[in-house]
Design a protein around this motif. Sequence first.
Motif, PDB file in Angstrom:
ATOM      1  N   ALA A  61     -40.615 -37.690 -25.118  1.00 29.50           N
ATOM      2  CA  ALA A  61     -40.289 -36.764 -26.120  1.00 29.50           C
ATOM      3  C   ALA A  61     -41.705 -36.423 -26.999  1.00 29.50           C
ATOM      4  CB  ALA A  61     -39.226 -37.095 -26.879  1.00 29.50           C
ATOM      5  N   GLU A  62     -41.780 -35.093 -27.354  1.00 34.51           N
ATOM      6  CA  GLU A  62     -42.667 -34.807 -28.473  1.00 34.51           C
ATOM      7  C   GLU A  62     -42.131 -34.554 -29.694  1.00 34.51           C
ATOM      8  OE1 GLU A  62     -46.041 -32.760 -25.725  1.00 34.51           O
ATOM      9  OE2 GLU A  62     -44.025 -32.076 -24.846  1.00 34.51           O
ATOM     10  N   VAL A  63     -40.898 -34.225 -29.911  1.00 33.20           N
ATOM     11  CA  VAL A  63     -40.472 -33.646 -31.081  1.00 33.20           C
ATOM     12  C   VAL A  63     -38.950 -33.947 -31.068  1.00 33.20           C
ATOM     13  CG1 VAL A  63     -39.818 -31.365 -30.565  1.00 33.20           C
ATOM     14  CG2 VAL A  63     -40.077 -32.129 -32.980  1.00 33.20           C
ATOM     15  N   LEU A  64     -38.425 -34.511 -32.312  1.00 29.82           N
ATOM     16  CA  LEU A  64     -36.777 -35.160 -32.252  1.00 29.82           C
ATOM     17  C   LEU A  64     -36.024 -34.126 -32.995  1.00 29.82           C
ATOM     18  CD1 LEU A  64     -37.797 -38.621 -32.830  1.00 29.82           C
ATOM     19  CD2 LEU A  64     -37.230 -37.743 -30.794  1.00 29.82           C
ATOM     20  N   ALA A  65     -34.690 -34.110 -32.725  1.00 32.29           N
ATOM     21  CA  ALA A  65     -33.721 -33.606 -33.617  1.00 32.29           C
ATOM     22  C   ALA A  65     -32.516 -34.711 -33.435  1.00 32.29           C
ATOM     23  CB  ALA A  65     -33.335 -32.557 -32.865  1.00 32.29           C
ATOM     24  N   MET A  66     -31.652 -34.457 -34.341  1.00 30.05           N
ATOM     25  CA  MET A  66     -30.501 -35.335 -34.650  1.00 30.05           C
ATOM     26  C   MET A  66     -29.259 -34.453 -35.049  1.00 30.05           C
ATOM     27  SD  MET A  66     -30.481 -39.138 -36.105  1.00 30.05           S
ATOM     28  CE  MET A  66     -30.971 -38.534 -37.661  1.00 30.05           C
ATOM     29  N   PRO A  67     -28.473 -34.042 -34.256  1.00 26.02           N
ATOM     30  CA  PRO A  67     -27.133 -33.474 -34.912  1.00 26.02           C
ATOM     31  C   PRO A  67     -26.064 -34.245 -35.567  1.00 26.02           C
ATOM     32  CG  PRO A  67     -26.965 -33.673 -32.584  1.00 26.02           C
ATOM     33  CD  PRO A  67     -28.310 -34.153 -32.975  1.00 26.02           C
ATOM     34  N   CYS A  68     -26.596 -34.779 -36.553  1.00 23.55           N
ATOM     35  CA  CYS A  68     -25.646 -35.739 -37.560  1.00 23.55           C
ATOM     36  C   CYS A  68     -26.375 -35.691 -38.833  1.00 23.55           C
ATOM     37  CB  CYS A  68     -25.475 -37.140 -36.930  1.00 23.55           C
ATOM     38  SG  CYS A  68     -24.637 -38.144 -38.151  1.00 23.55           S
ATOM     39  N   ASN A  69     -25.794 -35.050 -39.810  1.00 26.44           N
ATOM     40  CA  ASN A  69     -25.968 -34.996 -41.017  1.00 26.44           C
ATOM     41  C   ASN A  69     -26.214 -36.526 -41.837  1.00 26.44           C
ATOM     42  OD1 ASN A  69     -25.934 -32.059 -42.314  1.00 26.44           O
ATOM     43  ND2 ASN A  69     -24.146 -32.375 -40.738  1.00 26.44           N
ATOM     44  N   THR A  70     -25.241 -37.393 -41.713  1.00 29.75           N
ATOM     45  CA  THR A  70     -25.380 -38.471 -42.415  1.00 29.75           C
ATOM     46  C   THR A  70     -26.403 -39.402 -42.218  1.00 29.75           C
ATOM     47  OG1 THR A  70     -22.749 -38.394 -42.880  1.00 29.75           O
ATOM     48  CG2 THR A  70     -23.877 -40.525 -43.193  1.00 29.75           C
ATOM     49  N   ALA A  71     -26.732 -39.229 -40.749  1.00 33.90           N
ATOM     50  CA  ALA A  71     -27.696 -40.303 -40.128  1.00 33.90           C
ATOM     51  C   ALA A  71     -29.136 -39.831 -40.630  1.00 33.90           C
ATOM     52  CB  ALA A  71     -27.577 -40.138 -38.400  1.00 33.90           C
ATOM     53  N   ALA A  74     -20.446 -17.181 -47.914  1.00 30.66           N
ATOM     54  CA  ALA A  74     -21.350 -17.373 -46.800  1.00 30.66           C
ATOM     55  C   ALA A  74     -21.092 -19.021 -46.442  1.00 30.66           C
ATOM     56  CB  ALA A  74     -22.785 -17.244 -47.203  1.00 30.66           C
ATOM     57  N   PHE A  75     -21.004 -19.079 -45.126  1.00 27.52           N
ATOM     58  CA  PHE A  75     -20.905 -20.226 -44.297  1.00 27.52           C
ATOM     59  C   PHE A  75     -21.987 -20.585 -43.514  1.00 27.52           C
ATOM     60  CE2 PHE A  75     -19.156 -22.426 -40.561  1.00 27.52           C
ATOM     61  CZ  PHE A  75     -18.813 -23.804 -41.164  1.00 27.52           C
ATOM     62  N   ILE A  76     -22.702 -21.695 -43.778  1.00 29.83           N
ATOM     63  CA  ILE A  76     -23.688 -21.998 -43.112  1.00 29.83           C
ATOM     64  C   ILE A  76     -23.525 -23.283 -42.297  1.00 29.83           C
ATOM     65  CG2 ILE A  76     -25.974 -23.212 -43.655  1.00 29.83           C
ATOM     66  CD1 ILE A  76     -26.048 -21.925 -46.351  1.00 29.83           C
ATOM     67  N   ASP A  77     -24.008 -23.151 -40.950  1.00 31.18           N
ATOM     68  CA  ASP A  77     -23.729 -24.191 -39.960  1.00 31.18           C
ATOM     69  C   ASP A  77     -25.218 -24.730 -39.838  1.00 31.18           C
ATOM     70  OD1 ASP A  77     -23.156 -25.916 -37.935  1.00 31.18           O
ATOM     71  OD2 ASP A  77     -22.374 -24.228 -36.603  1.00 31.18           O
ATOM     72  N   PRO A  78     -25.600 -25.871 -40.361  1.00 33.31           N
ATOM     73  CA  PRO A  78     -26.869 -26.415 -40.029  1.00 33.31           C
ATOM     74  C   PRO A  78     -26.953 -26.767 -38.684  1.00 33.31           C
ATOM     75  CG  PRO A  78     -25.787 -27.428 -42.092  1.00 33.31           C
ATOM     76  CD  PRO A  78     -24.880 -26.599 -41.405  1.00 33.31           C
ATOM     77  N   GLY A  79     -26.078 -27.376 -37.812  1.00 36.69           N
ATOM     78  CA  GLY A  79     -26.145 -27.759 -36.613  1.00 36.69           C
ATOM     79  C   GLY A  79     -26.630 -26.259 -35.744  1.00 36.69           C
ATOM     80  N   GLU A  80     -26.006 -25.238 -36.008  1.00 35.26           N
ATOM     81  CA  GLU A  80     -26.406 -23.968 -35.088  1.00 35.26           C
ATOM     82  C   GLU A  80     -27.671 -23.688 -35.420  1.00 35.26           C
ATOM     83  OE1 GLU A  80     -25.377 -19.382 -35.163  1.00 35.26           O
ATOM     84  OE2 GLU A  80     -23.830 -20.767 -35.384  1.00 35.26           O
ATOM     85  N   LEU A  81     -28.327 -23.545 -36.843  1.00 33.34           N
ATOM     86  CA  LEU A  81     -29.444 -23.362 -37.117  1.00 33.34           C
ATOM     87  C   LEU A  81     -30.603 -24.385 -36.882  1.00 33.34           C
ATOM     88  CD1 LEU A  81     -28.731 -22.507 -41.038  1.00 33.34           C
ATOM     89  CD2 LEU A  81     -28.960 -20.939 -38.818  1.00 33.34           C
ATOM     90  N   LEU A  82     -30.149 -25.732 -36.559  1.00 37.76           N
ATOM     91  CA  LEU A  82     -30.999 -26.468 -35.942  1.00 37.76           C
ATOM     92  C   LEU A  82     -31.383 -26.364 -34.559  1.00 37.76           C
ATOM     93  CD1 LEU A  82     -32.469 -29.371 -36.441  1.00 37.76           C
ATOM     94  CD2 LEU A  82     -30.490 -30.607 -35.414  1.00 37.76           C
ATOM     95  N   ALA A  83     -30.353 -25.815 -33.725  1.00 32.64           N
ATOM     96  CA  ALA A  83     -30.600 -25.624 -32.294  1.00 32.64           C
ATOM     97  C   ALA A  83     -31.291 -24.534 -32.254  1.00 32.64           C
ATOM     98  CB  ALA A  83     -29.360 -25.274 -31.742  1.00 32.64           C
ATOM     99  N   ARG A  84     -31.139 -23.507 -33.103  1.00 33.14           N
ATOM    100  CA  ARG A  84     -32.319 -22.372 -33.085  1.00 33.14           C
ATOM    101  C   ARG A  84     -33.578 -22.872 -33.512  1.00 33.14           C
ATOM    102  NH1 ARG A  84     -29.747 -17.188 -32.861  1.00 33.14           N
ATOM    103  NH2 ARG A  84     -27.553 -17.418 -33.212  1.00 33.14           N
TER     104      ARG A  84
END
Length: 239
Positions: A79-89, A211-221
Motif C-alpha cells: 500500500a502507498e496511501v491509506l484510508a479508513m472508513p470509520c470516524n471514531t477510529a 445539507a447532508f454530508i456523507d464523509p464516507g462517500e466523499l472519502l471514496a471520491r
Amino acid sequence: MSEDAPDTSLVLGVLGGMGPAATLEFLRQLQAFTPAKGDQDHIRVLMDLNPKVPDRNLLGSAAGAVLAEMAGALAGAGAEVLAMPCNTAHAHADLIQRASGLPLIDLIETGASAARDLGARRVGVIGTKGATRLYREYLAAQAMGLVSLDADRQEEFMATIYKIKGGDLGPAVQREMAGYAADLVAAGAEAVIAGCTEAPLVMGAHDVRVAFIDPGELLARRCVAVCLGLEPAPAALGA
C-alpha cells in the motif's frame, strides 16, 4: 488505459471492518466513482476487513495497537496511501501513520471541509462521542460551531448504531436515524454530517431538511482522485 501501459496509480490500503457493512459500502463506492472502461482502469486496493478491532467506543480499548499493526501490514504488502472508513477510529490517525510510514486520507478532515465549503456556521454531527470530539476540533479550526445531541438522545443514537451493526436496516431504524438529524436541525444546525459510517446505510439527503454530508462517500471520491493522480496525496506524518 491500455493493458500494456505502465500503471502509475497509487495502491490504496484500507483499514476496514468497523463495521463490515460500512466497509463494503465504501468499497462499492470506490468502484462506482472510478472512471473505468475495463478492469485495468480501476485502482488496486489492499483491504484488511477486520471486525475483530476492539470497540473504539470503550474506555481502555486496545483499538489503536490493532490498527497500527494493520496499517504496518498493509504498507508491507505494498500500500502507498491509506484510508479508513470509520470516524471514531481516526482518534488513532497519528499512530496509524507512524506505524506504516504512509499518509492517511483523513475522513474527519474530509467531512469538516465539506461543511466549510457549504458556508455552514453551525454543523450538526450524528456520531459517537469520540467522533463528535474529533469533528468539534476540526470544525472549530475552520471557525464553525458544532451542534450535538443531548446526553439522552446520544445514548439512544448508540443503541441505534448497534442495531445497524447487527444487521437491522429496517423502517424503524431509518426513522430513528432521521429523528436524530431532525433534533440537530431544530437545535440550529445548518448542515448535518453523518459522523458514523453506519448512518448513511439507513439515511440520505432526503431525510434531512438541511445539507447532508456523507464523509464516507466523499472519502471514496478522494481516494479515487488521489490514487489516479487527480488530487495530491496528503503529506505523510512528519514529512
